[in-house]
Design an enzyme around this catalytic site. Structure first.
Site, PDB file in Angstrom:
ATOM      1  N   ASP A  43       8.304 139.001 144.069  1.00  0.00           N
ATOM      2  CA  ASP A  43       7.228 139.081 142.844  1.00  0.00           C
ATOM      3  C   ASP A  43       6.325 137.537 142.560  1.00  0.00           C
ATOM      4  O   ASP A  43       5.898 137.441 141.900  1.00  0.00           O
ATOM      5  CB  ASP A  43       8.127 138.728 141.750  1.00  0.00           C
ATOM      6  CG  ASP A  43       9.984 137.066 142.106  1.00  0.00           C
ATOM      7  OD1 ASP A  43       8.998 136.555 143.582  1.00  0.00           O
ATOM      8  OD2 ASP A  43       9.796 136.442 141.340  1.00  0.00           O
ATOM      9  N   ARG A 102     -12.876 118.349 138.110  1.00  0.00           N
ATOM     10  CA  ARG A 102     -13.511 118.163 137.453  1.00  0.00           C
ATOM     11  C   ARG A 102     -13.250 117.869 135.487  1.00  0.00           C
ATOM     12  O   ARG A 102     -13.821 117.754 134.733  1.00  0.00           O
ATOM     13  CB  ARG A 102     -14.788 119.145 137.399  1.00  0.00           C
ATOM     14  CG  ARG A 102     -15.589 118.857 138.510  1.00  0.00           C
ATOM     15  CD  ARG A 102     -16.070 120.222 139.329  1.00  0.00           C
ATOM     16  NE  ARG A 102     -15.354 121.789 139.345  1.00  0.00           N
ATOM     17  CZ  ARG A 102     -15.388 122.642 139.532  1.00  0.00           C
ATOM     18  NH1 ARG A 102     -16.905 123.111 140.152  1.00  0.00           N
ATOM     19  NH2 ARG A 102     -14.910 123.319 140.500  1.00  0.00           N
ATOM     20  N   ASP A 177     -29.292 115.197 141.082  1.00  0.00           N
ATOM     21  CA  ASP A 177     -28.829 114.823 139.699  1.00  0.00           C
ATOM     22  C   ASP A 177     -28.690 113.496 139.371  1.00  0.00           C
ATOM     23  O   ASP A 177     -28.761 113.025 140.180  1.00  0.00           O
ATOM     24  CB  ASP A 177     -28.380 115.901 138.923  1.00  0.00           C
ATOM     25  CG  ASP A 177     -27.071 116.178 138.815  1.00  0.00           C
ATOM     26  OD1 ASP A 177     -26.630 114.627 139.626  1.00  0.00           O
ATOM     27  OD2 ASP A 177     -25.712 116.450 138.914  1.00  0.00           O
ATOM     28  N   LYS A 200     -32.325 117.086 136.134  1.00  0.00           N
ATOM     29  CA  LYS A 200     -31.701 118.259 135.859  1.00  0.00           C
ATOM     30  C   LYS A 200     -32.007 118.523 134.125  1.00  0.00           C
ATOM     31  O   LYS A 200     -30.870 117.263 134.070  1.00  0.00           O
ATOM     32  CB  LYS A 200     -29.952 118.760 136.808  1.00  0.00           C
ATOM     33  CG  LYS A 200     -29.719 119.771 136.096  1.00  0.00           C
ATOM     34  CD  LYS A 200     -28.696 119.691 136.859  1.00  0.00           C
ATOM     35  CE  LYS A 200     -27.323 119.178 136.449  1.00  0.00           C
ATOM     36  NZ  LYS A 200     -26.089 118.718 136.886  1.00  0.00           N
ATOM     37  N   ARG A 202     -29.519 120.531 131.085  1.00  0.00           N
ATOM     38  CA  ARG A 202     -28.989 121.487 131.007  1.00  0.00           C
ATOM     39  C   ARG A 202     -28.913 122.264 129.608  1.00  0.00           C
ATOM     40  O   ARG A 202     -29.270 122.285 128.628  1.00  0.00           O
ATOM     41  CB  ARG A 202     -27.476 121.240 130.895  1.00  0.00           C
ATOM     42  CG  ARG A 202     -26.485 122.713 130.746  1.00  0.00           C
ATOM     43  CD  ARG A 202     -24.747 121.947 130.519  1.00  0.00           C
ATOM     44  NE  ARG A 202     -24.238 121.926 132.040  1.00  0.00           N
ATOM     45  CZ  ARG A 202     -24.375 123.085 132.658  1.00  0.00           C
ATOM     46  NH1 ARG A 202     -24.475 123.880 132.808  1.00  0.00           N
ATOM     47  NH2 ARG A 202     -23.670 121.373 134.078  1.00  0.00           N
ATOM     48  N   ASP A 227     -24.362 115.947 147.857  1.00  0.00           N
ATOM     49  CA  ASP A 227     -23.836 115.340 146.575  1.00  0.00           C
ATOM     50  C   ASP A 227     -22.074 116.051 147.655  1.00  0.00           C
ATOM     51  O   ASP A 227     -21.490 116.039 148.923  1.00  0.00           O
ATOM     52  CB  ASP A 227     -24.081 117.220 145.699  1.00  0.00           C
ATOM     53  CG  ASP A 227     -23.366 116.757 144.693  1.00  0.00           C
ATOM     54  OD1 ASP A 227     -22.821 115.662 144.493  1.00  0.00           O
ATOM     55  OD2 ASP A 227     -23.783 117.079 143.932  1.00  0.00           O
TER      56      ASP A 227
END
Length: 332
Positions: A43, A102, A177, A200, A202, A227
């Site tokens: 399962d 995050r 950014d 940057k 959004r 980054d």
């Protein structure tokens, strides 16, 4: 690495998320990788059995909680529970990549702080200590009620960038950014050159627009974008495009974690990038192996930290600041 006389008590085990990295760590430490059977019941529940005695041993479990995040996280928790019941002296969860990082704050109403929840789960499951690599947010260390050693891959990646032989007068470190400026500055201390930032904005929940550059001009320069991770690659590719629009003659991308989810590979493949350097914190499957991707191993970095933890030595000694680079870097 030559082990100390106490290395017979050191045990390295691996989940299924990144066994090649665990094997590399064990090889550097000159200890065999621990014997553990992992599987799935019909399962799809996770099955774990430790196949050797670990009573009184110093156990390190290597398991990044990368894609599929929930499967690898649950496997880690079950492994931790199995070891907790086998009476080792200490259990350290080695997390080359920390999933859910995050979601580290409430940025809107009625949302979870999943990074804290995961920290609670790992602690409750039986970890006595955590060894993490380039957490997306440094404050995640405070989410744990157990000791956390936080490693940084900046020196390993910087060493690779220096090997490219870029002249100091032509090198620009570009932060993708405004939120990554501190990381870019730390990186620039290790490679030299000048610093610039891609502005940057959004425009929606799914769209990002890059516009101006702030800082050193990139016209005719070699740009290195740094980054901590490449996820869907929207931010990185946006910064690449801005650098090219402003006249960069070469663009290199560097990141610790190659999450590379969703449209990342398509975006990176179509962008004008000379090279993409990532570490092996997350395994790179064949379908994501672009010709310009270079993988840098962090096995020695993690092995050095494990040796220091095992020997009750300072891990922070691995990250002592070096003098800033001001001279030209020659190609060897």
């Amino acid at each position: 690495m030559s082990g100390n006389g106490n290395n017979h008590k050191l045990k390295i085990f691996s989940g299924r998320a990144n066994r090649p990295l665990a094997e590399g760590i064990a090889k550097v430490l000159a200890v065999p990788l621990g014997n553990m059977t992992l599987g799935d019941f019909p399962d799809r529940e996770t099955s774990v059995r430790i196949e050797e005695d670990v009573r009184g041993r110093d156990v390190f479990i290597v398991q990044p909680t990368s894609t599929p995040v929930n499967d690898h996280l649950m496997e880690l928790l079950i492994i931790l529970d199995a070891f907790k019941r086998a009476s080792p002296a200490r259990i350290t969860a080695v997390l080359p990549y920390y999933g859910y990082a995050r979601q580290d704050r409430k940025d809107k109403g009625r949302v979870p702080i999943s990074a804290k929840l995961v920290a609670n789960l790992i602690t409750k499951a039986g970890a006595d200590r955590v060894l993490a690599l380039d957490l997306h947010a440094a404050q995640i260390q405070g989410f744990f009620d157990i000791p956390v050693d936080h490693l940084y891959a900046v020196k390993e990646i910087a060493k690779h960038v220096r090997s490219l032989g870029i002249d100091q007068s032509e090198l620009i470190v570009l932060s993708p950014d405004e939120g990554s400026i501190k990381k870019a500055l730390d990186f620039q201390k290790n490679v030299g050159g000048k610093i610039s930032v891609a502005d940057k904005r959004r425009t929606s929940a799914t769209e990002i627009k890059h516009g101006h550059l702030i800082g050193a001009p990139v016209d005719g320069k070699s740009v290195v974008i740094y980054d901590d991770m490449i996820s869907t690659a929207g931010t990185i590719v946006g910064a690449v495009n801005v650098a090219r629009q402003h006249g960069a003659k070469a663009v290199y991308v560097c990141a610790t974690h190659g999450v590379l989810c969703g449209p990342a590979i398509e975006r990176l493949g179509s962008a004008k990038i000379d090279q993409i350097a990532i570490t092996d914190s997350i395994p790179l499957p064949p379908e994501k192996q672009l010709p310009n991707i270079k993988v840098i191993s962090v096995a020695s970095l993690i092995a050095n930290a494990i040796q220091r933890i095992h020997g009750n030595e300072s891990v922070s000694e691995l990250f002592k600041d070096e003098p800033p680079i001001t001279r030209e870097i020659n190609t060897k």
